[in-house]
Scaffold this active site. Structure first.
Site, PDB file in Angstrom:
ATOM      1  CB  CYS A   2      -0.892   0.013   1.234  1.00  0.00           C
ATOM      2  SG  CYS A   2      -1.922  -1.468   1.407  1.00  0.00           S
ATOM      3  NE  ARG A  30       4.315   1.934  -1.451  1.00  0.00           N
ATOM      4  CZ  ARG A  30       5.534   1.424  -1.312  1.00  0.00           C
ATOM      5  NH1 ARG A  30       6.509   1.845  -2.086  1.00  0.00           N
ATOM      6  NH2 ARG A  30       5.778   0.508  -0.414  1.00  0.00           N
ATOM      7  CD1 TRP A  77      -2.234  -4.566  -5.023  1.00  0.00           C
ATOM      8  CD2 TRP A  77      -1.609  -5.860  -3.336  1.00  0.00           C
ATOM      9  NE1 TRP A  77      -1.992  -5.811  -5.528  1.00  0.00           N
ATOM     10  CE2 TRP A  77      -1.605  -6.634  -4.518  1.00  0.00           C
ATOM     11  CE3 TRP A  77      -1.252  -6.488  -2.130  1.00  0.00           C
ATOM     12  CZ2 TRP A  77      -1.256  -7.981  -4.528  1.00  0.00           C
ATOM     13  CZ3 TRP A  77      -0.911  -7.825  -2.143  1.00  0.00           C
ATOM     14  CH2 TRP A  77      -0.919  -8.543  -3.338  1.00  0.00           C
ATOM     15  CG  ASN A 103       2.811  -0.898   3.008  1.00  0.00           C
ATOM     16  OD1 ASN A 103       2.249  -1.883   2.533  1.00  0.00           O
ATOM     17  ND2 ASN A 103       4.014  -0.515   2.634  1.00  0.00           N
ATOM     18  N   GLY A 104       1.367  -3.292   5.170  1.00  0.00           N
ATOM     19  CA  GLY A 104       1.992  -4.503   5.695  1.00  0.00           C
ATOM     20  C   GLY A 104       0.938  -5.511   6.108  1.00  0.00           C
ATOM     21  CD  GLU A 469      11.561  -8.055 -17.721  1.00  0.00           C
ATOM     22  OE1 GLU A 469      11.525  -8.984 -16.888  1.00  0.00           O
ATOM     23  OE2 GLU A 469      11.000  -6.963 -17.520  1.00  0.00           O
ATOM     24  CE  LYS A 473       8.725  -5.517 -18.041  1.00  0.00           C
ATOM     25  NZ  LYS A 473       8.757  -5.337 -16.595  1.00  0.00           N
ATOM     26  CD  GLU A 476       5.011  -6.700 -15.408  1.00  0.00           C
ATOM     27  OE1 GLU A 476       4.899  -7.063 -14.222  1.00  0.00           O
ATOM     28  OE2 GLU A 476       6.056  -6.191 -15.854  1.00  0.00           O
ATOM     29  CG  HIS A 492      11.808 -31.331 -25.596  1.00  0.00           C
ATOM     30  ND1 HIS A 492      12.124 -32.651 -25.872  1.00  0.00           N
ATOM     31  CD2 HIS A 492      12.863 -30.591 -26.055  1.00  0.00           C
ATOM     32  CE1 HIS A 492      13.319 -32.704 -26.446  1.00  0.00           C
ATOM     33  NE2 HIS A 492      13.785 -31.476 -26.569  1.00  0.00           N
ATOM     34  CE  LYS A 586       8.454   0.479  -9.922  1.00  0.00           C
ATOM     35  NZ  LYS A 586       8.692   0.114 -11.317  1.00  0.00           N
TER      36      LYS A 586
END
Length: 591
Positions: A2, A30, A77, A103-104, A469, A473, A476, A492, A586
């Protein structure tokens, strides 16, 4: 995950509400499940909050009309309780005299909640955070002063937290930190405290970074901090001046932070290399430690893991025992004396990385941190600190920090190998030219991929981490199902999904080109639509190719902005906001 902001001023004004909203806009990366603000005035403590983005909630709740001398602001979040109006922060005690944002995660919140409910406290949300104002209320009922009540509440919770609290009648904001970032900003007749520096960067560059276990309070003109044993800390010795400027945290005419930050990659790489050159003696000592280590463990999460995997492969090719480790899987690995652990985190706060380095330190390993944030938790807890200097990155998807991580790791690798680093001194110009020359082609590929539901990214050798990557990208920010494989491995299993028009992006960094060409033809033979991002050597049969001529030693720095631009334009074509991908934040500060 958050974002939290607190501001306390000498003057009561609704202009402070506008200031808090501007800070929340910069913190929204965030978390954007819900937003809330508490305004403390001489006569009132008012809370306005709701599910939605900052823009939606500010408009719906008329937050800019609030007046007060102290404000708390929160972007959420969700971790405990769904994203609803009633779970939005701030949370209050039974009588709405105390407001708290957090936050946590609080591990023992259920036990605390049961105890408080047995004492008659009435809860209004499903969150873990709400236990804090009720605990403060309970201590204050017993005759304890407000700061001692806050201190006692913090000592009663277990888990990770950055907490801010205000109490009706007080002109100060209480704070506490453990495992989640918190930094104070010293302004003109007002003091800020927030999850990160960019949130208040337009108002001050004078900061104090709070360490784990510390708590205290801020007033408009003073700061009090004590350590976890209650010993006061000399705050003047902790003041730092940040060299970022306010434009670093604004879009400056770009439609999205992500596009702006991709275009900032050249200067980010230039500043990173310049900064590393200024510390070359120290980094040479670190390189010597790595050469003499028995094993090198490279741990990181998400995009940083891909940078770490690239570095790990470089070392493995030279005969080092180099082990890439996804940070959240640190439980599966035991370090030992003689090991070096390289921990990579752009924020320096990623909890999985932090938990891993604590375990590996206890087991005898030495820790080297690579972060973008000066004096972040991971940097402070490590034996050696390496800093990128990419500047603040607001877009949730890592772009210029990934490129700067790669540049930093190439620099370190060259010192380990005792080779010249001259090839990096002008590499920012190469990155700038690549962005200028390829953006239009990347846009065309991105907009074609936007019409697809699935895509493969394939590479060989050092191209594999870049393929991973690229897939991450586009997944997301454009919500396209994407998988990455070593191209030889695609036979395979993955090739079974390839049919007419199925898109495959080949990452061709200039090595193993003949082998890649064979893999590409295998895909084409089954109707696949093939794209190639190539350095120096063509994949002759690709349907669409972006070809760049550059030193192959920096091919990763050439390819990085191209795969980022492809994902960006795919997201925009699909109508999404690439700065705010759903369900993501983030900085991941929860396990």
């Amino acid at each position: 995950m958050c974002g939290i902001i607190g501001v306390v001023s000498n003057r009561e004004s609704n202009r402070l509400a506008e200031l808090v909203v501007s800070c929340l806009n910069r913190l929204e990366y965030r978390g954007y499940d819900s937003v809330g603000v508490a305004a403390l005035s001489n006569t009132n403590l008012e809370i306005r909050k709701a599910k939605g983005t900052v823009e939606e909630v500010v408009r719906k709740k008329n937050i800019k009309e609030l007046s007060g001398y102290a404000f708390l602001g929160h972007t959420r979040w969700a971790t405990h309780g769904g994203p609803t109006d009633y779970n939005a922060h701030p949370h209050t005690d039974c009588n709405n005299n105390i407001a708290v944002i957090h936050n946590g995660t609080i591990r023992n919140f259920k036990e605390l909640r049961d105890e408080l409910q047995a004492l008659g406290h009435r809860f209004k949300s499903e969150t873990d955070t709400e236990v804090i104002p009720h605990m403060m209320e309970e201590y204050m009922k017993r005759g304890v002063d407000t700061f001692q009540a806050f201190r006692s509440a913090i000592r009663g919770i277990q888990g990770s937290y950055a907490v801010l609290a205000v109490v009706k009648g007080e002109r100060r904001i209480f704070f506490a930190k453990r495992d989640n970032p918190l930094v104070i900003g010293l302004g003109d007749e007002k003091t800020f405290i927030a999850s990160d520096i960019p949130s208040f960067l337009p108002y001050t560059r004078k900061v104090i970074v709070i360490s784990d276990g510390e708590l205290g309070y801020i007033t408009p003109n003073s700061v009090y901090i004590e350590d976890e044993n209650g010993n006061p800390i000399d705050v003047t010795s902790r003041i730092k001046i940040i060299d970022w400027d306010a434009s670093s945290a604004s879009k400056e005419g770009y439609p999205h932070f992500m596009l702006k930050e991709i275009h900032e990659s050249p200067i980010a790489v230039k500043d990173t290399i310049s900064g590393l050159l200024s510390e070359i003696d120290k980094i040479s000592e670190i390189a010597e430690e790595i050469r003499e280590s028995s094993r090198i463990i490279v741990t990181a999460a998400g995009t940083s893991y891909h940078a770490g995997l690239y570095f790990s492969l470089l070392l493995a090719r030279k005969g080092y025992t180099s082990i890439p480790l996804i940070a959240s899987e640190y439980h599966n690995f035991r370090a030992r004396k003689g090991d070096i652990v390289i921990a990579i985190s752009q924020s320096g706060e990623t909890l999985d990385v932090k938990m891993g380095i604590r375990k590996f330190k206890e087991e005898g390993a030495k820790i080297i941190a690579l972060t973008n944030v000066i004096e972040s938790d991971i940097a402070r807890e490590s034996h050696y600190k390496l800093y990128m200097r990419a500047g603040p990155e607001i877009g949730v998807a890592a772009t210029k920090t990934f490129t700067s991580e790669i540049a930093s790791l190439l620099f370190l690798y060259s010192l380990i190998e005792k080779e010249s680093i001259n090839y990096l001194e002008k590499v920012h110009e190469t990155v700038r030219n690549v962005i200028t020359e390829t953006e239009g082609f990347a846009k065309k590929i991105g907009e074609e991929l936007a019409t697809k539901n699935n895509v493969y990214y394939l590479g060989r050798g050092l191209g594999v981490p870049l393929a991973m990557e690229g897939a991450l990208k586009i997944k997301e920010i454009a919500y396209i199902h994407a998988e990455a494989y070593p191209a030889g491995e695609s036979k395979h299993g993955p090739i079974a999904l390839v049919e007419n028009g199925f898109p495959i992006v080949f990452i061709n960094d200039g090595e193993l080109v003949d082998e890649l060409e064979k893999n590409l033809q295998e895909m084409k033979a089954r109707g696949g639509k093939t794209y190639s991002i190539s350095v120096n050597k063509r994949l002759s049969f690709a349907d669409t190719e972006i070809l760049v001529n550059a030193d192959e030693k920096v091919s990763s720095l050439v390819i990085a902005p191209i795969i980022q631009l492809i994902a960006y334009y795919a997201s925009v074509k699909r109508g999404y906001d690439p700065d705010k991908p759903r369900n993501l934040a983030k900085t991941v500060t929860v396990e």
